[in-house]
Design a protein around this motif. Structure first.
Motif, mmCIF file in Angstrom:
data_model
loop_
_atom_site.group_PDB
_atom_site.id
_atom_site.type_symbol
_atom_site.label_atom_id
_atom_site.label_comp_id
_atom_site.label_asym_id
_atom_site.label_seq_id
_atom_site.Cartn_x
_atom_site.Cartn_y
_atom_site.Cartn_z
ATOM 1 N N TRP A 1 0.988 -1.272 -0.550
ATOM 2 C CA TRP A 1 -0.098 0.001 0.324
ATOM 3 C C TRP A 1 1.052 1.271 0.023
ATOM 4 C CZ3 TRP A 1 -0.139 3.184 4.066
ATOM 5 C CH2 TRP A 1 -1.381 4.519 3.728
ATOM 6 N N ARG A 2 1.664 1.005 1.030
ATOM 7 C CA ARG A 2 2.782 2.206 1.083
ATOM 8 C C ARG A 2 3.641 2.502 -0.072
ATOM 9 N NH1 ARG A 2 7.677 0.349 2.767
ATOM 10 N NH2 ARG A 2 8.665 2.760 3.209
ATOM 11 N N GLU A 3 4.182 1.497 -1.230
ATOM 12 C CA GLU A 3 3.932 1.457 -2.328
ATOM 13 C C GLU A 3 3.467 1.842 -3.804
ATOM 14 O OE1 GLU A 3 7.611 -1.296 -2.507
ATOM 15 O OE2 GLU A 3 7.427 -1.214 -4.442
ATOM 16 N N SER A 4 2.110 2.350 -3.564
ATOM 17 C CA SER A 4 1.441 2.903 -4.344
ATOM 18 C C SER A 4 0.747 4.021 -4.113
ATOM 19 C CB SER A 4 0.249 1.786 -4.427
ATOM 20 O OG SER A 4 -0.203 2.206 -3.264
ATOM 21 N N PRO A 5 0.149 4.707 -5.441
ATOM 22 C CA PRO A 5 -0.159 5.833 -4.597
ATOM 23 C C PRO A 5 -1.673 5.503 -3.623
ATOM 24 C CG PRO A 5 -0.620 5.106 -7.319
ATOM 25 C CD PRO A 5 -0.141 4.020 -6.709
ATOM 26 N N LEU A 6 -1.962 4.463 -3.431
ATOM 27 C CA LEU A 6 -3.214 4.926 -2.775
ATOM 28 C C LEU A 6 -2.640 5.781 -1.867
ATOM 29 C CD1 LEU A 6 -4.020 1.450 -3.564
ATOM 30 C CD2 LEU A 6 -5.689 3.149 -3.595
ATOM 31 N N SER A 7 -1.296 5.126 -1.064
ATOM 32 C CA SER A 7 -1.521 6.066 -0.044
ATOM 33 C C SER A 7 -1.110 7.564 0.026
ATOM 34 C CB SER A 7 0.185 5.618 1.170
ATOM 35 O OG SER A 7 0.838 5.417 -0.447
ATOM 36 N N ASP A 8 -0.783 8.042 -1.106
ATOM 37 C CA ASP A 8 -0.858 9.929 -1.046
ATOM 38 C C ASP A 8 -1.606 10.006 -1.210
ATOM 39 O OD1 ASP A 8 2.163 9.567 -1.310
ATOM 40 O OD2 ASP A 8 1.669 10.220 -3.499
ATOM 41 N N ALA A 9 -2.641 9.530 -2.028
ATOM 42 C CA ALA A 9 -4.123 9.798 -2.302
ATOM 43 C C ALA A 9 -4.940 9.663 -0.970
ATOM 44 C CB ALA A 9 -5.120 9.105 -2.731
ATOM 45 N N VAL B 1 7.260 4.331 -4.752
ATOM 46 C CA VAL B 1 7.471 3.562 -6.388
ATOM 47 C C VAL B 1 8.855 3.968 -6.482
ATOM 48 C CG1 VAL B 1 6.322 4.054 -7.836
ATOM 49 C CG2 VAL B 1 5.137 3.986 -5.888
ATOM 50 N N GLY B 2 9.605 5.470 -6.423
ATOM 51 C CA GLY B 2 10.637 5.109 -7.590
ATOM 52 C C GLY B 2 11.665 4.771 -7.216
ATOM 53 N N HIS B 3 11.847 4.051 -5.794
ATOM 54 C CA HIS B 3 13.229 3.190 -5.895
ATOM 55 C C HIS B 3 12.429 1.513 -5.837
ATOM 56 C CE1 HIS B 3 15.852 5.306 -3.092
ATOM 57 N NE2 HIS B 3 14.706 5.953 -1.774
ATOM 58 N N ALA B 4 11.655 1.501 -6.320
ATOM 59 C CA ALA B 4 11.325 0.128 -6.978
ATOM 60 C C ALA B 4 11.423 0.307 -8.620
ATOM 61 C CB ALA B 4 10.140 -0.360 -6.608
ATOM 62 N N PHE B 5 10.927 1.470 -8.816
ATOM 63 C CA PHE B 5 10.437 1.847 -10.171
ATOM 64 C C PHE B 5 12.148 2.405 -10.754
ATOM 65 C CE2 PHE B 5 6.824 0.474 -8.291
ATOM 66 C CZ PHE B 5 6.466 -1.530 -9.189
ATOM 67 N N GLY B 6 11.989 3.486 -10.678
ATOM 68 C CA GLY B 6 12.665 4.181 -10.939
ATOM 69 C C GLY B 6 12.328 5.096 -11.977
ATOM 70 N N PRO B 7 12.828 6.647 -12.191
ATOM 71 C CA PRO B 7 12.113 7.905 -12.554
ATOM 72 C C PRO B 7 12.080 7.896 -13.879
ATOM 73 C CG PRO B 7 14.639 8.107 -12.813
ATOM 74 C CD PRO B 7 14.346 6.708 -11.997
ATOM 75 N N GLU C 1 5.273 7.772 -13.791
ATOM 76 C CA GLU C 1 4.476 8.620 -13.986
ATOM 77 C C GLU C 1 2.662 8.776 -13.938
ATOM 78 O OE1 GLU C 1 4.805 7.484 -18.506
ATOM 79 O OE2 GLU C 1 3.373 9.378 -19.027
ATOM 80 N N ASP C 2 2.242 6.681 -13.508
ATOM 81 C CA ASP C 2 1.196 7.056 -12.648
ATOM 82 C C ASP C 2 1.302 7.537 -11.469
ATOM 83 O OD1 ASP C 2 -1.617 5.794 -13.192
ATOM 84 O OD2 ASP C 2 -1.240 5.428 -11.823
ATOM 85 N N THR C 3 1.888 7.479 -10.342
ATOM 86 C CA THR C 3 2.293 8.200 -8.881
ATOM 87 C C THR C 3 2.318 9.409 -9.318
ATOM 88 O OG1 THR C 3 3.597 5.987 -8.521
ATOM 89 C CG2 THR C 3 3.150 7.899 -6.688
ATOM 90 N N ILE C 4 2.384 9.557 -9.743
ATOM 91 C CA ILE C 4 2.428 11.528 -9.871
ATOM 92 C C ILE C 4 1.512 11.856 -10.057
ATOM 93 C CG2 ILE C 4 3.960 13.528 -10.912
ATOM 94 C CD1 ILE C 4 6.308 11.885 -10.826
ATOM 95 N N ALA C 5 0.832 11.585 -11.103
ATOM 96 C CA ALA C 5 -0.484 11.862 -12.302
ATOM 97 C C ALA C 5 -1.959 11.574 -11.177
ATOM 98 C CB ALA C 5 -0.636 11.144 -12.913
ATOM 99 N N ARG C 6 -1.260 11.369 -9.942
ATOM 100 C CA ARG C 6 -1.688 11.054 -9.169
ATOM 101 C C ARG C 6 -2.030 11.738 -7.989
ATOM 102 N NH1 ARG C 6 -5.540 6.599 -9.354
ATOM 103 N NH2 ARG C 6 -4.911 4.980 -10.980
#
Ligand SMILES: [Zn+2]
Length: 536
Positions: free
Chosen positions: A260-268, A302-308, A314-319
């Motif tokens: 959950w922490r490694e997904s945009p759900l937690s930012d929302a 997300v960035g640590h796992a998948f990179g810039p 891209e989706d995390t920043i869109a959210r």
């Protein structure tokens, strides 16, 4: 004392010069996205439809913002933004350092004297701004403006406390230790759980999101980067391809909250929490100046796992754009744009994934072993280890550096041994640093250095080479002095701010003194400059 007097006089002069009609804003907001590189603002510009769109079109955008110091991590970045000073002054030099008294590595917000106060399961780890050496803007606000309320939320304690400082009404973070996984605060801030926070978590439980699936916000063909990029290292059991489940292989709660922490759900979720607290504390809706700090963290996980250069970031920043949009719309409605001032920035950037960029990884353990080997050859076996802490800032056991300095041959052998590791560019001695050096790396390292907390050496990696533990599982990381880690977005929006594009060099240490100027709060310790060019 003289500096204090000078600063007070200067402030008084500035206040007199200000137009009489200008009022203090009712709310100061600092929003920090963890691991958000400056170039994301333009690279992903086609995505913005909400908060980031408002910020870039209606805000003051500083296009040359960068950290001037070497060690670009979360603790250093947030406390630099919070205090308007650099790590060598605020003392929060890194996420962790060797505590010589406790004889162990501690986290920058660890405080064994503070009792954890939980909104869920119990924790043993008390956190506070105990190690912070200067006040934050929020601290100054609390002491100079009676009635000011301070709220700061993040998934990370170093982010929430970095923006709030030593006190506040609702300073909240998420404890991710195995078996805890709960929102927390500590006795440094409150004796009891804060009612408004408790009510929010009961009403909107993050645990209800476990099992949800992270899908793309927009149609797949609108994304710039392909899915499943080279070198991505998603957390088990995720693979590189969308959609991403928020559920482990078993029903483990632990796996679920880490995913959950490694997904945009937690930012929302954090965005909703911030909005709820604006209402519960009536932030900016009284005759006072309040403070809201929001530290979004999933851009980092997300960035640590998948990179810039990934579809995931891209989706995390869109959210994040949507979460920011909801927050700004709420502030516009409840407080009014003219009555608040908001700063948006990041604590650091990130390196491209080494496997994809032609770089590589340096294992901090290798650096440490090489130093240990040379010292053992010259001085015999150490009782424990010659290096008590490794990584990018190796620290030697008590007295060992003095032994080395007394034997120049051994010292140059250490340097040669470390600099011959592929991906290591230079090994600097921290007793030789100077912020006035002509050498930009020595200058940058000096601004990150605090004797007693920092190491005896600083490792400078070759660009695109990251520094990790030998068994590190990240796709990529940050903390280097290279442009991709130091350059971040910096935008101001709201009352007192002149919208536009600004190309004068700035650092995130300029944020706090500028907001303080608008709120007519004195910050005598601040080192950043007031961004006059963007003030009305
Ligand atoms: Zn990070």
């Amino acid at each position: 004392m003289r500096r204090l007097l000078l600063a007070t006089l200067l402030l008084a002069a500035l206040c007199l010069a200000a137009p009489a009609a200008q009022q203090s804003p009712r709310l100061i907001v600092i929003v920090v996205a963890d691991q958000f590189r400056a170039d994301y603002l333009t690279t992903f510009a086609a995505r913005w439809r909400a908060g980031l769109r408002t910020l870039v079109t209606e805000g003051a955008v500083f296009r040359r913002a960068e950290y001037p110091y070497r060690h670009t991590d979360t603790c250093a970045g947030h406390f630099t933004i919070g205090t308007g000073t650099l790590p060598r002054t605020h003392g929060m030099v890194a996420d962790t350092w060797w505590d010589a008294d406790a004889r162990r590595t501690i986290e920058c917000t660890d405080d064994e004297k503070a009792q954890p106060v939980t909104y869920g399961l119990a924790s043993k780890l008390g956190k506070s701004g105990r190690w912070l050496l200067v006040p934050t803007l929020a601290d100054e606000l609390r002491s100079q403006k009676p009635g000011a309320r301070v709220v700061s939320v993040s998934l990370k304690s170093r982010s929430a406390i970095g923006l709030a400082g030593r006190g506040g009404d609702a300073v909240t973070w998420f404890e991710e230790t195995a078996g805890v996984g709960s929102f927390m605060t500590s006795s440094a801030f409150t004796a009891q759980p804060v009612a408004a926070m408790k009510a929010f978590i009961e009403r909107d439980s993050f645990e209800k999101e476990f099992g949800q699936v992270w899908t793309l916000r927009d149609p797949a063909d609108q994304y710039r980067f392909a899915d499943a990029g080279v070198g991505e290292r998603p957390r088990n059991p995720r693979i590189g391809l969308f959609p991403h489940a928020t559920k482990g292989l078993t029903d483990s709660r632990n796996d679920a909250f880490l995913l959950w922490r490694e997904s945009p759900l937690s930012d929302a979720y954090l965005g909703r929490m911030a909005i709820a607290l604006v209402d519960a504390f009536a932030l900016g809706q009284r005759q006072a100046t309040d403070f809201l700090g929001v530290g979004f963290s999933s851009t980092d996980t997300v960035g640590h796992a998948f990179g810039p250069e990934s579809r995931e970031i891209e989706d995390t920043i869109a959210r994040l754009d949507d979460a920011l949009g909801a927050l700004i719309a709420h502030l516009d409605a409840k407080v009014g744009r003219a009555n608040y001032v908001l700063a948006f920035s990041a604590d650091h950037g990130v390196a491209p994934i080494p496997l994809a960029s032609g770089g590589g990884r340096v294992a901090g353990d290798d650096v440490r072993e090489r130093i240990d080997d040379v010292l053992t050859r010259h001085f015999g076996k150490a009782s424990a280890r010659w290096t008590v802490a490794g990584g990018g800032q190796p620290k030697l056991a008590d007295g060992a550096m003095a032994k080395l300095v007394a034997q120049p041959a051994a010292l140059s052998e250490v340097t040669r041994a470390v600099e011959s590791i592929p991906g290591v560019d230079r090994l600097l001695r921290t007793d030789m640093l100077s912020e006035h050096s002509r050498d930009p790396m020595i200058r940058a390292a000096a601004l990150s250095h605090m004797p007693g907390r920092s190491g005896d050496f600083v490792v400078i990696t070759t660009p695109n080479w990251t520094m990790t533990a030998r068994n590190g599982t990240d796709g990529t990381t940050h903390s280097s002095p290279h442009d991709y880690d130091r350059q971040v977005p910096m935008i101001l929006l709201g009352g007192g701010i002149k919208a536009g594009r600004y190309d004068r060099a700035t650092t995130p240490a300029d944020i706090a003194p500028t907001l303080a100027r608008i709120a007519q709060v004195a910050m005598p310790k601040a080192e950043g400059r007031i961004l006059q060019e963007a003030l009305r």
